[in-house]
Design a protein around this motif. Structure first.
Motif: not given
Lengths: 830, 68
Positions: A378-390
């Motif tokens: 989940l933390a990895n998914i969070h990382f990618w969602l966050g990075t793409l979000g930025i």
């Protein structure tokens, strides 16, 4: 050596952690809402409490002081105890700090949506909350310094230096910028006026970024990065250089927010030079962080939290590269007042602050709960969602910024503005705004996964409120330098003296910039014709402040041809001497308003236009993103407070005559009645005491001080008779393109079918106010009739277009559309 | 103090301020570089290791644990 046993307080860390999570979600949610409002005004929800002008300060305050603030305290309380091998100085102080800060946040949220605001960016909170912040901040500092004094290690690690600098500088900034004279419990006027207020505010505003969003997080980076990577920082020497150079330079950079504005050149130059130099320590810090991971990049591949750290530090490097770039005058001329600023701060807050917070929590919570992270996946998914979000947030905004700025500055080959209608430059940005919402939503969903992951981790572990530790007692240190001891290490074991030198370092820049601005009179040349606001205008100004109009509208015409063509005469320092506070603004989501009261100017609109526009902006321009303000027509100005306001202004040095407070209500009512009568003539019923009347009075005042003579000219317009430059077109194609022009430019005052509305007359009857000959109609379109509210179009439309419109208006005669307005003027038979 | 204020009020050539600022900073910066270059190696290493050493029991070496 004898070992002392003690315990670290984890409970306070956990509480600050949960507060971070709660306010983070709230702050981001409000951010998402205001992003929606900028694309779809319907999301203003028609309520005063949820309009953009009030929610935007809520968003910035919630993310900076609530989300990032609590994260700072969480990280500081954890690392400080361990770096100093001691429990916090006093648990009671810790809890006063915690609950005090949360109460301040709640009070801030309530007062901001109520419209109690000073309007100074990132310092919007009113004076009682300012005092509370000061008290709680001192409690924090007291607790921190106390902890440092009872430490069990000899020297202070560099992270603690950053915490000390944060405490001392934020205290100075907050106190100096918040000097204000109370009017009522929730209203005050800034002690400073105009240019001085602007300089103090941006000295504060810039350093709020520096010492609230940057230095404490650098401290956290210097602690949690080595912790998480399980290796020391790359170069401790570099971190010393990083610290001293950074705090020394940062404090000077504030004026780069005011380039090309009414600030003396020497102050602007200082801001630019020091901003450019800032890149050196900032990148030193970034390199130090990234190189800490040298030889350990395989760990980054496997660990979500290290990935977050890497992107956070890269984000720090990005923003601190972009900052100096935006401080160059020629870049700033393009970027300022556009979405570039918004993109820039979000790289900082979303990547640097957000990601470092996430990384810290992913490391901290499993540690405190003696367990493993609930889900690395989940933390990895969070990382990618966050990075793409930025990326989806920032990239469209850079695009939007450049698009809009170029549109503002584009001229036609004939030398007219290519996009004279400001709204066109906003409408163009909508696709980018939709993408920004998508990016923000991605980031928010990622944050929700983070919350879930952290809560699950907490639930799966056992929390240890007091963590046992032991360390040898610290031998008694001599006060003086020991023989052979260098100044630095000596200073690093003398916390109070260290704090004093930090204070000196940060005061130099502030003093050199701010003191001369007060003492040297030539900095703000006086303008004879600039007079204090009338009581009604003053009340209107306070409504402008309360509604947060400054969030979208600047009052600062920069000395560029593209701006003087669009708005009028450029702004002078001497115009603002009675402005407590200044209202220059920092972003133009709507047009600049500095010249709205100049009757002969391009921005002038009549009272009834303002009335209708405030009540229903989308009714006048379907694509407008301005929120509606219907409540202003219903709420009354509080006349009991007006005399108090006048007295406070007198105390601040505004030259109202002696005893003016006794007659000010009568003066106010007289002016308000005049406006109300004026509106009545246009068929609008509104009582003089309503807030909207005061706001109109204020808008009609803006820029008038320096345009008295031109106003005189407007009262005696030269009677012009223009001939038609070409024959009237009658073919369908010409009429169709004229109709397009009508729908674009004329409908707001004359209705979609020319039926007329409270502002403009009916175009479909055969009654005319200024003559019905084709030449008369053409002259009226070209020259306008300013006093009646008809604007001059010759600057915006070609002769061919105006002739086409003349023909179109004549073709409307006798079309009898529904809701036609009663005839005005004299009958004319063709 | 009055003399100082009078001097500032009538200051000409206000461009002196950026130059003063730069001079102050650069002399500060150069002495800082000199200072960190001459720092004691052992001291630097001790400081850099500070985050790893937090006195929590399980991190302590065996000698300390036998004390308990």
């Amino acid at each position: 050596m004898e070992h002392e046993h003690f315990s670290y307080d984890n409970k306070i860390v956990k509480y600050f952690g949960y507060a971070t999570i709660l306010w983070g979600v709230v702050g981001m949610l409000v951010g998402l809402l205001i992003a929606l409002q900028l694309a779809f005004p319907v999301f203003n929800l028609g309520l005063e409490y949820t309009s953009f002008g009030r929610l935007r300060p809520l968003h910035t305050n919630a993310t900076i002081f609530a989300f990032v603030g609590n994260a700072i305290f969480c990280g500081v309380y954890y690392s400080l105890q361990r770096l100093l091998k001691t429990r916090m100085f006093n648990d009671t102080l810790s809890w006063i700090h915690f609950w005090g800060w949360q109460l301040i946040i709640v009070a801030a949220a309530i007062t901001l949506v109520m419209g109690f605001s000073t309007s100074k960016e990132y310092a919007e909170l009113e004076w009682p909350i300012d005092i509370a912040i000061t008290i709680i901040w001192v409690v924090f500092g007291w607790n921190m310094i106390g902890t440092i004094l009872k430490r069990r290690v000899k020297h202070m690690y560099v992270a603690i230096w950053f915490y000390i600098a944060t405490f001392i500088t934020v205290a100075v900034l907050h106190v100096v910028n918040s000097f204000e004279l109370p009017v009522t419990l929730w209203k005050s006027y800034s002690l400073y006026a105009g240019v001085q207020d602007a300089l103090v505010e941006w000295w504060y505003g810039h350093n709020a970024v520096a010492f609230f969003l940057t230095t404490p997080y650098l401290g956290l980076m210097y602690y949690f990065l080595p912790k998480a990577a399980n290796r020391p920082i790359y170069s401790y020497r570099l971190s010393i250089l990083h610290f001293w150079a950074l705090i020394f330079l940062y404090i000077w950079a504030g004026p780069h927010h005011l380039l090309y504005q009414s600030l003396p050149d020497w102050a602007q130059t200082l801001g630019v030079i020091f901003s450019v130099m800032l890149i050196a320590p900032s990148w030193g810090g970034m390199v130090n962080g990234l190189l800490t991971l040298r030889g350990a990049w395989d760990k980054v591949r496997d660990s979500a939290l290290l990935k977050f750290m890497v992107v956070a530090i890269t984000g720090y490097g990005m923003s601190t590269f972009e900052g100096p770039l935006l401080s160059l005058k020629n870049v700033n001329a393009i970027s300022h007042f556009t979405d570039w600023t918004i993109a820039h701060v979000h790289i900082g807050v979303l990547a640097w602050n957000g990601f470092l917070t996430f990384a810290m929590f992913y490391w901290l919570f499993p540690k405190m709960f003696k367990t493993k992270l609930f889900s690395e996946k989940l933390a990895n998914i969070h990382f990618w969602l966050g990075t793409l979000g930025i990326l989806f947030y920032a990239v469209p905004l850079y695009w939007a910024a450049i698009t809009q700025s170029l549109m503002w500055k584009e001229f036609t080959p004939d030398g007219y503005l290519a996009y004279p209608n400001f709204l066109e430059t906003v409408t163009q940005l909508m696709p980018m705004y939709y993408t920004r919402i998508f990016g923000g939503a991605l980031y928010f969903v990622g944050a929700l996964l983070f919350v879930y992951n952290i809560l699950k981790t907490a639930a799966s572990g056992v929390f240890q409120a007091n963590e046992e530790a032991s360390a040898p007692a610290l031998e008694k240190l001599p006060k003086k330098r020991i023989f052979g001891e260098k100044v630095g290490p000596w200073l690093e074991r003398k916390p109070v003296l260290f704090t004093f030198w930090v204070l000196v370092a940060i005061l130099i820049g502030g003093i050199v910039e701010i003191v001369p601005m007060y003492l040297i009179k030539s900095n703000i040349p006086t303008i004879e014709s600039v007079k204090p606001y009338t009581p009604l205008e003053l009340e209107g100004r306070d409504i402008y402040i309360a509604e947060g109009c400054v969030e979208c509208h600047s009052q600062m015409v920069r000395p560029f041809r593209s701006e003087t063509e669009r708005y009028g005469e450029y702004s002078k320092a001497g115009e603002f001497v009675y402005d407590h506070p200044f209202l220059w603004g920092s972003r133009r989501a709507g047009p600049d308003l500095a010249r709205t009261g100049v009757v002969t100017g391009k921005m002038y609109k009549i009272d009834s236009w303002h009335y209708n526009h405030m009540i229903n902006p989308q009714g006048m321009n379907a694509q407008s993103i301005m929120p509606p303000y219907p409540w202003l027509a219903e709420k009354d100005v509080d006349l009991e407070v007006t005399p108090v306001k006048i007295r406070v202004m007198q105390t601040l040095g505004v030259p109202y005559p002696e005893g003016y407070d006794e007659i000010c209500v009568a003066v106010l009512m007289e002016q308000a009645t005049e406006i109300s009568e004026n509106l009545k003539a246009s068929g609008i019923e509104i009582e003089p005491q309503k807030e909207l009347v005061a706001l109109i009075a204020y808008l009609q005042r803006l820029g008038r001080d320096i345009s008295e003579s031109s106003e005189h000219a407007a009262k005696m317009p030269e009677k012009l008779e223009l001939g038609l430059p070409m024959p009237l077109p009658t073919d369908a194609a010409a009429l169709a393109s004229a109709k397009e022009l009508h729908v674009k430019h004329c409908f707001a005052c004359h209705g979609m079918s020319g039926e007329g509305n409270p502002i403009g007359p009916n175009l479909t009857d055969n009654y005319y106010l200024s003559g019905g000959e084709p030449e008369d109609i053409y002259t009226l379109i070209a020259e306008g009739n300013i006093l009646k509210g008809m604007q001059s179009w010759k600057q915006q439309l070609s002769e061919e277009q105006m002739v086409g419109l003349t023909s179109y208006v004549m073709s409307l005669e006798g079309t009898n559309p529904p809701n036609a307005k009663a005839p005005q003027g004299e009958q004319y038979d063709r | 103090m009055r003399i100082v204020i009078h001097y500032l009020e009538s200051a000409e050539g206000i461009a002196i301020w950026p130059i003063i600022g730069l001079v102050i900073f650069f002399s500060f910066f150069l002495s800082l570089i000199y200072y960190i270059y001459h720092l004691d190696k052992g001291f630097v290493k001790d400081m850099a290791d500070a985050p790893q050493d937090d006195g929590i029991e399980k991190n302590e070496n065996l000698n300390n644990n036998t004390d308990l």
